[in-house]
Structure formats: C-alpha cells, structure tokens
Design a protein around this motif. Sequence first.
Motif, short mmCIF file in Angstrom:
data_model
loop_
_atom_site.label_atom_id
_atom_site.label_comp_id
_atom_site.label_asym_id
_atom_site.label_seq_id
_atom_site.Cartn_x
_atom_site.Cartn_y
_atom_site.Cartn_z
N ASN A 20 0.84 -1.20 0.00
CA ASN A 20 0.00 0.00 0.00
C ASN A 20 0.87 1.25 0.00
O ASN A 20 0.62 2.19 -0.74
CB ASN A 20 -0.93 0.01 1.22
N LEU A 21 1.90 1.23 0.83
CA LEU A 21 2.81 2.37 0.92
C LEU A 21 3.54 2.59 -0.41
O LEU A 21 3.59 3.71 -0.92
CB LEU A 21 3.81 2.15 2.06
N TRP A 22 4.10 1.53 -0.99
CA TRP A 22 4.87 1.67 -2.24
C TRP A 22 3.98 2.03 -3.43
O TRP A 22 4.40 2.80 -4.30
CB TRP A 22 5.68 0.40 -2.52
N SER A 23 2.77 1.51 -3.46
CA SER A 23 1.84 1.88 -4.52
C SER A 23 1.56 3.37 -4.48
O SER A 23 1.62 4.07 -5.49
CB SER A 23 0.54 1.09 -4.38
N GLY A 24 1.28 3.88 -3.28
CA GLY A 24 1.04 5.31 -3.12
C GLY A 24 2.27 6.14 -3.43
O GLY A 24 2.20 7.18 -4.08
N PHE A 25 3.42 5.66 -2.97
CA PHE A 25 4.68 6.38 -3.20
C PHE A 25 4.95 6.54 -4.70
O PHE A 25 5.24 7.63 -5.18
CB PHE A 25 5.84 5.65 -2.52
N LEU A 26 4.85 5.44 -5.44
CA LEU A 26 5.08 5.50 -6.89
C LEU A 26 4.07 6.42 -7.58
O LEU A 26 4.42 7.20 -8.46
CB LEU A 26 4.99 4.11 -7.52
N SER A 69 7.75 9.66 -15.59
CA SER A 69 6.63 9.99 -14.71
C SER A 69 5.43 9.09 -15.00
O SER A 69 4.74 8.65 -14.07
CB SER A 69 6.24 11.47 -14.84
N TRP A 70 5.20 8.77 -16.27
CA TRP A 70 4.08 7.89 -16.59
C TRP A 70 4.32 6.46 -16.13
O TRP A 70 3.42 5.79 -15.66
CB TRP A 70 3.76 7.92 -18.09
N PHE A 71 5.54 5.97 -16.27
CA PHE A 71 5.84 4.61 -15.79
C PHE A 71 5.61 4.51 -14.28
O PHE A 71 5.04 3.53 -13.80
CB PHE A 71 7.27 4.19 -16.13
N ALA A 72 6.05 5.51 -13.53
CA ALA A 72 5.85 5.50 -12.08
C ALA A 72 4.37 5.57 -11.74
O ALA A 72 3.88 4.81 -10.90
CB ALA A 72 6.60 6.67 -11.43
N THR A 73 3.64 6.45 -12.42
CA THR A 73 2.21 6.60 -12.15
C THR A 73 1.45 5.32 -12.47
O THR A 73 0.66 4.83 -11.66
CB THR A 73 1.63 7.78 -12.97
N ILE A 74 1.68 4.77 -13.64
CA ILE A 74 0.97 3.55 -14.06
C ILE A 74 1.38 2.37 -13.18
O ILE A 74 0.54 1.55 -12.80
CB ILE A 74 1.23 3.25 -15.55
N GLY A 75 2.65 2.26 -12.83
CA GLY A 75 3.09 1.20 -11.93
C GLY A 75 2.37 1.27 -10.60
O GLY A 75 1.90 0.26 -10.07
N GLY A 76 2.26 2.49 -10.04
CA GLY A 76 1.54 2.67 -8.79
C GLY A 76 0.07 2.30 -8.92
O GLY A 76 -0.52 1.71 -8.01
N LEU A 77 -0.54 2.63 -10.07
CA LEU A 77 -1.95 2.30 -10.27
C LEU A 77 -2.18 0.80 -10.47
O LEU A 77 -3.20 0.27 -10.03
CB LEU A 77 -2.51 3.09 -11.45
N PHE A 78 -1.24 0.11 -11.12
CA PHE A 78 -1.36 -1.35 -11.23
C PHE A 78 -1.30 -2.00 -9.85
O PHE A 78 -2.06 -2.92 -9.55
CB PHE A 78 -0.26 -1.93 -12.14
N MET A 79 -0.40 -1.51 -9.01
CA MET A 79 -0.32 -2.03 -7.64
C MET A 79 -1.60 -1.72 -6.87
O MET A 79 -2.11 -2.55 -6.13
CB MET A 79 0.89 -1.44 -6.93
N PHE A 80 -2.15 -0.51 -7.08
CA PHE A 80 -3.41 -0.11 -6.45
C PHE A 80 -4.53 -1.07 -6.85
O PHE A 80 -5.29 -1.54 -6.00
CB PHE A 80 -3.74 1.33 -6.87
#
Length: 167
Positions: A20-26, A69-80
């Motif tokens: 949860n923390l890493w998803s939000g962080f990314l 920035s898009w890779f980080a955002t999308i990675g965080g959303l996949f984890m979400f």
Amino acid sequence: MTTEKDHSNNAFRFAYSSRNLWSGFLFGLGLVAFFDETVFHQLLHWHHFYDKSTTDMGLISDGLFHAFSWFATIGGLFMFADLRRRNALWLTRWWGGVLLGAGAFQLYDGTIQHKLMRIHQIRYVKNVLIYDLTWNIIAIAMIVAGAILIVRTRHRQQQEEAISHEH
C-alpha cells in the motif's frame, strides 16, 4: 464494534501494508513529476528537464522525464488495482505514500536538481529564491503530512496485532 469481516480485511491490509505504501509512493512521485512536466515545462515554458544544452536536447530530456513519470504513475496504479482485487487496499496508508512520494520527488528536484546539479532552475528570474522556497516548503509539507499518515497506520497495525496476540 468490530466484526469478523473487519478483522479479515485488517489482516489483508496489514499483510500488504508495505505494498500500500509503495503503490502510493510511486503514484505520488509520478503524479508530481507529471504535473511538473506538464505545467512548468510545457504550459509555462519556465524550463526543460535539462537546460545546459540546446532546446532540442531540452525537449528530448523532457520526453524522457515525461515517460519516467508515466511509468511510475501507471506502476503505482497497477499495484493499487491489485490491492483492491485482493481486498487489501488501505487508503489511509496509500495516501500517506502518495504524499510522501510527491514530496520526496519535489524536494529532490528542488534541492538536488535545481541547486546541486544545476541542470535547471524552477524559473529563470532575477529573484528565484521565492520560487525555490515555495517549491521546497510545499515539498516538506507533503512529506510531513505523508509521514503522519504512515505513522498513524503503523500504530494502528501494531495495536491490532497486540490485540490479536492477546486472544
């Protein structure tokens, strides 16, 4: 009054607390980087990611930064999405990660990239100090708010674990 379902959800949330923390962080890191790129680079034309060369190199560096920035955002959303699928999403902890990631990126940008590496300034004006202070104070405020949320969720997790060990 907590039910058995609440304890089950808490167990999933606690088991996936770092995710949860890493998803939000990314997501937070990517979101603020995307905002920086879109607003300050593209719309306002205050600077490029790399200003120590030609305009063409500045635009190429902006494109690479935008992709990051898009890779980080999308990675965080996949984890979400995965956390939601597992019924393990802990929104308070996730938002703490978002604020921490956003603030960490912004503080890194404002101190390391702007001042130490000097690859660009936030704005090329005579008195850049007000821009630097505003940028970095907002970053610190986001880090503090995120840390508070994360610490609160950590304390709640420790309390719930202590209660479950008593029973």
